[in-house]
Design a protein around this motif. Structure first.
Motif, mmCIF file in Angstrom:
data_model
loop_
_atom_site.group_PDB
_atom_site.id
_atom_site.type_symbol
_atom_site.label_atom_id
_atom_site.label_comp_id
_atom_site.label_asym_id
_atom_site.label_seq_id
_atom_site.Cartn_x
_atom_site.Cartn_y
_atom_site.Cartn_z
ATOM 1 N N GLY A 154 0.840 -1.191 0.000
ATOM 2 C CA GLY A 154 0.000 0.000 0.000
ATOM 3 C C GLY A 154 0.869 1.232 0.000
ATOM 4 O O GLY A 154 2.078 1.141 -0.252
ATOM 5 N N GLU A 155 0.280 2.396 0.288
ATOM 6 C CA GLU A 155 1.076 3.623 0.340
ATOM 7 C C GLU A 155 0.427 4.654 1.253
ATOM 8 O O GLU A 155 -0.728 4.512 1.652
ATOM 9 N N ALA A 156 1.183 5.688 1.597
ATOM 10 C CA ALA A 156 0.675 6.770 2.443
ATOM 11 C C ALA A 156 1.285 8.084 1.988
ATOM 12 O O ALA A 156 2.410 8.117 1.504
ATOM 13 N N GLU A 157 0.511 9.146 2.141
ATOM 14 C CA GLU A 157 1.024 10.481 1.775
ATOM 15 C C GLU A 157 1.430 11.273 3.017
ATOM 16 O O GLU A 157 2.405 12.006 3.008
ATOM 17 N N LEU A 158 0.636 11.078 4.090
ATOM 18 C CA LEU A 158 0.861 11.861 5.316
ATOM 19 C C LEU A 158 1.907 11.172 6.184
ATOM 20 O O LEU A 158 1.637 10.139 6.784
ATOM 21 N N LEU A 159 3.120 11.742 6.239
ATOM 22 C CA LEU A 159 4.230 11.069 6.910
ATOM 23 C C LEU A 159 4.718 11.852 8.122
ATOM 24 O O LEU A 159 4.471 13.043 8.250
ATOM 25 N N GLY A 160 5.431 11.139 8.998
ATOM 26 C CA GLY A 160 6.101 11.808 10.113
ATOM 27 C C GLY A 160 5.625 11.326 11.470
ATOM 28 O O GLY A 160 4.914 10.330 11.592
ATOM 29 N N MET A 161 6.078 12.065 12.502
ATOM 30 C CA MET A 161 5.739 11.739 13.889
ATOM 31 C C MET A 161 5.091 12.982 14.508
ATOM 32 O O MET A 161 5.297 14.093 14.020
ATOM 33 N N GLU A 162 4.355 12.764 15.589
ATOM 34 C CA GLU A 162 3.728 13.881 16.307
ATOM 35 C C GLU A 162 2.997 14.808 15.344
ATOM 36 O O GLU A 162 3.186 16.032 15.379
ATOM 37 N N GLY A 163 2.191 14.218 14.454
ATOM 38 C CA GLY A 163 1.415 15.024 13.525
ATOM 39 C C GLY A 163 2.247 15.782 12.508
ATOM 40 O O GLY A 163 1.809 16.787 11.953
ATOM 41 N N GLY A 164 3.469 15.304 12.244
ATOM 42 C CA GLY A 164 4.304 15.933 11.218
ATOM 43 C C GLY A 164 5.154 17.079 11.740
ATOM 44 O O GLY A 164 5.510 17.979 10.990
ATOM 45 N N ARG A 165 5.526 17.013 13.033
ATOM 46 C CA ARG A 165 6.416 18.050 13.589
ATOM 47 C C ARG A 165 7.784 17.949 12.922
ATOM 48 O O ARG A 165 8.315 16.869 12.747
ATOM 49 N N ARG A 166 8.343 19.096 12.539
ATOM 50 C CA ARG A 166 9.659 19.134 11.917
ATOM 51 C C ARG A 166 10.732 19.066 12.990
ATOM 52 O O ARG A 166 10.686 19.819 13.951
ATOM 53 N N MET A 167 11.700 18.148 12.820
ATOM 54 C CA MET A 167 12.777 18.054 13.803
ATOM 55 C C MET A 167 13.997 18.799 13.274
ATOM 56 O O MET A 167 14.415 18.574 12.146
ATOM 57 N N SER A 168 14.534 19.688 14.091
ATOM 58 C CA SER A 168 15.678 20.488 13.652
ATOM 59 C C SER A 168 16.936 19.624 13.575
ATOM 60 O O SER A 168 16.984 18.526 14.137
ATOM 61 N N ILE A 169 17.951 20.125 12.874
ATOM 62 C CA ILE A 169 19.221 19.398 12.770
ATOM 63 C C ILE A 169 19.810 19.191 14.164
ATOM 64 O O ILE A 169 20.251 18.100 14.511
ATOM 65 N N ARG A 170 19.760 20.258 14.972
ATOM 66 C CA ARG A 170 20.326 20.169 16.312
ATOM 67 C C ARG A 170 19.655 19.054 17.120
ATOM 68 O O ARG A 170 20.310 18.215 17.724
ATOM 69 N N GLU A 171 18.309 19.041 17.084
ATOM 70 C CA GLU A 171 17.583 18.018 17.848
ATOM 71 C C GLU A 171 17.906 16.618 17.319
ATOM 72 O O GLU A 171 18.056 15.670 18.094
ATOM 73 N N THR A 172 18.022 16.488 15.986
ATOM 74 C CA THR A 172 18.349 15.196 15.388
ATOM 75 C C THR A 172 19.678 14.669 15.908
ATOM 76 O O THR A 172 19.830 13.477 16.179
ATOM 77 N N MET A 173 20.632 15.572 16.069
ATOM 78 C CA MET A 173 21.969 15.163 16.502
ATOM 79 C C MET A 173 22.003 14.713 17.965
ATOM 80 O O MET A 173 22.761 13.819 18.323
ATOM 81 N N VAL A 174 21.182 15.359 18.810
ATOM 82 C CA VAL A 174 21.278 15.052 20.245
ATOM 83 C C VAL A 174 20.156 14.129 20.732
ATOM 84 O O VAL A 174 20.205 13.638 21.861
ATOM 85 N N TYR A 175 19.171 13.886 19.872
ATOM 86 C CA TYR A 175 17.955 13.167 20.282
ATOM 87 C C TYR A 175 18.202 11.873 21.077
ATOM 88 O O TYR A 175 17.651 11.707 22.172
ATOM 89 N N PRO A 176 19.022 10.929 20.548
ATOM 90 C CA PRO A 176 19.184 9.657 21.277
ATOM 91 C C PRO A 176 19.734 9.868 22.681
ATOM 92 O O PRO A 176 19.355 9.148 23.612
ATOM 93 N N PHE A 177 20.603 10.864 22.837
ATOM 94 C CA PHE A 177 21.242 11.083 24.134
ATOM 95 C C PHE A 177 20.291 11.787 25.101
ATOM 96 O O PHE A 177 20.141 11.377 26.251
ATOM 97 N N VAL A 178 19.621 12.832 24.613
ATOM 98 C CA VAL A 178 18.694 13.581 25.461
ATOM 99 C C VAL A 178 17.517 12.692 25.884
ATOM 100 O O VAL A 178 17.176 12.606 27.063
ATOM 101 N N GLU A 179 16.926 12.005 24.904
ATOM 102 C CA GLU A 179 15.782 11.150 25.221
ATOM 103 C C GLU A 179 16.208 9.943 26.049
ATOM 104 O O GLU A 179 15.462 9.470 26.908
ATOM 105 N N GLY A 180 17.399 9.423 25.756
ATOM 106 C CA GLY A 180 17.915 8.289 26.522
ATOM 107 C C GLY A 180 18.096 8.664 27.979
ATOM 108 O O GLY A 180 17.738 7.905 28.884
#
Ligand SMILES: [Zn+2]
Ligand SMILES: [Zn+2]
Length: 328
Positions: free
Chosen positions: A283-309
């Motif tokens: 099948g397929e989907a058009e509406l993608l992402g997490m938390e209703g399509g919230r954009r994750m910044s580069i900074r958050e992407t880099m630290v996410y595993p550590f901060v959330e961990g």
């Protein structure tokens, strides 16, 4: 929203999805366009395999493979422009600039890994610790069979690593940023936390260096099939292709905002592995992402595993004694 029952699961209750090939729109346009967007994928796969099969040793090198990879992606960028799957996935300047950051980062890390590990002592140690006579049967196989086995075995490992990421919290934290992308296009495979790249790349490296030709052929299957995971092009992929191989359709469901839909289609190239283990949804989907399509910044992407961990550890064990706690 009512979900759609697929086997034992119900998908599409949280976000709209399309299930079943018969419900997926065909390419719009005349017979020439139909022809091109039906046969492009098999033709490119065939051409790439033929190239690596017949190329003289002087050019059958990893650097040629990297060059072909870049050329192939530029060609696909052109197709995205001619025949996009969804207008909502159209590339914007903001998306492009962010994507290019990750692509650049990916190449840099590859270079570093290559410099420090690639031609260094590591590979020699691995190669020396191996009893190569045990692999004589493998090297005796026809080249294309070797290539298939390498491609399939690698994808099999990647399937379980990816499935593990969706089922075990510490691994999920490294993969989650990739699931915050809200559209698919040619550069989106590079978007994510670098720790994930390392985990996915685990097990490749110089291991197959003793079989450059078979490994290059296997790599070309990855390029000519796996690349379609992240791309904004509408194809009429032939039935046998979508049965065997992962497609944009499959991977768009994997990126759906619908949680149940995202727990499917884990393979990189060989979607038959998902069929084997009951995780494939066509099948397929058009509406993608997490938390209703919230954009994750580069900074958050880099630290996410550590901060959330860190947050998860605190929740689980309370405030650890004797360890400095960062100010909140
Ligand atoms: Zn995933
Ligand atoms: Zn993806």
């Amino acid at each position: 929203m009512d979900g759609i029952r697929v086997g034992k699961r119900v998908i599409g209750a949280q976000a709209p999805v399309t299930v079943g090939w018969e419900n997926i729109p065909r390419v719009e346009g005349g017979p020439v366009k139909q022809f091109i967007f039906t046969w492009f994928q098999p033709t490119m796969l065939f051409v790439l395999i033929a190239f690596w099969y017949y190329a003289p040793n002087s050019i059958a090198k990893a650097s040629t493979a990297i060059g072909i990879g870049i050329g192939f992606k530029v060609l696909l960028l052109g197709l995205e422009w001619v025949n996009p799957r969804y207008a909502s996935w159209r590339l914007t300047w903001k998306e492009l600039v962010t994507d290019l950051f990750y692509v650049g980062l990916g190449y840099t890390l590859l270079r570093l890994a290559d410099n420090y590990v690639g031609d260094g002592a590591m590979i020699e140690a691995i190669q020396h610790s191996f009893d190569w006579d045990k692999f004589a049967w493998f090297i005796g196989l026809p080249l294309l069979v070797q290539a298939f086995l390498i491609s399939f075995t690698f994808d099999f490992g990647q399937y379980w690593m990816h499935r593990g990421m969706h089922n075990w919290h510490p691994l999920w934290l490294t993969h989650a940023p990739h699931h915050y992308i809200t559209q698919l296009n040619i550069n989106k495979g590079a978007v994510g936390n670098p720790v994930e790249l390392f985990l996915i790349g685990l097990g490749i490296g110089g291991f197959f260096d003793f079989l450059p030709r078979a490994a290059l052929l296997a790599g070309s299957i990855g390029l000519a099939v796996g690349t379609y995971q992240h791309i904004n092009v509408r194809f009429n992929s032939p039935r046998w292709w979508r049965f065997l191989f992962n497609t944009t359709e499959h991977h768009s469901l994997h990126h759906s905002q619908d949680y149940e839909a995202s727990r499917s289609n884990y393979a990189g190239s060989w979607i038959v592995i998902d069929r084997m283990f009951g995780t494939c949804v066509d099948g397929e989907a058009e509406l993608l992402g997490m938390e209703g399509g919230r954009r994750m910044s580069i900074r958050e992407t880099m630290v996410y595993p550590f901060v959330e961990g860190w947050k998860s550890l605190k929740e689980r064990f309370g405030r650890p004694v004797g360890i400095a706690v960062p100010a909140e």
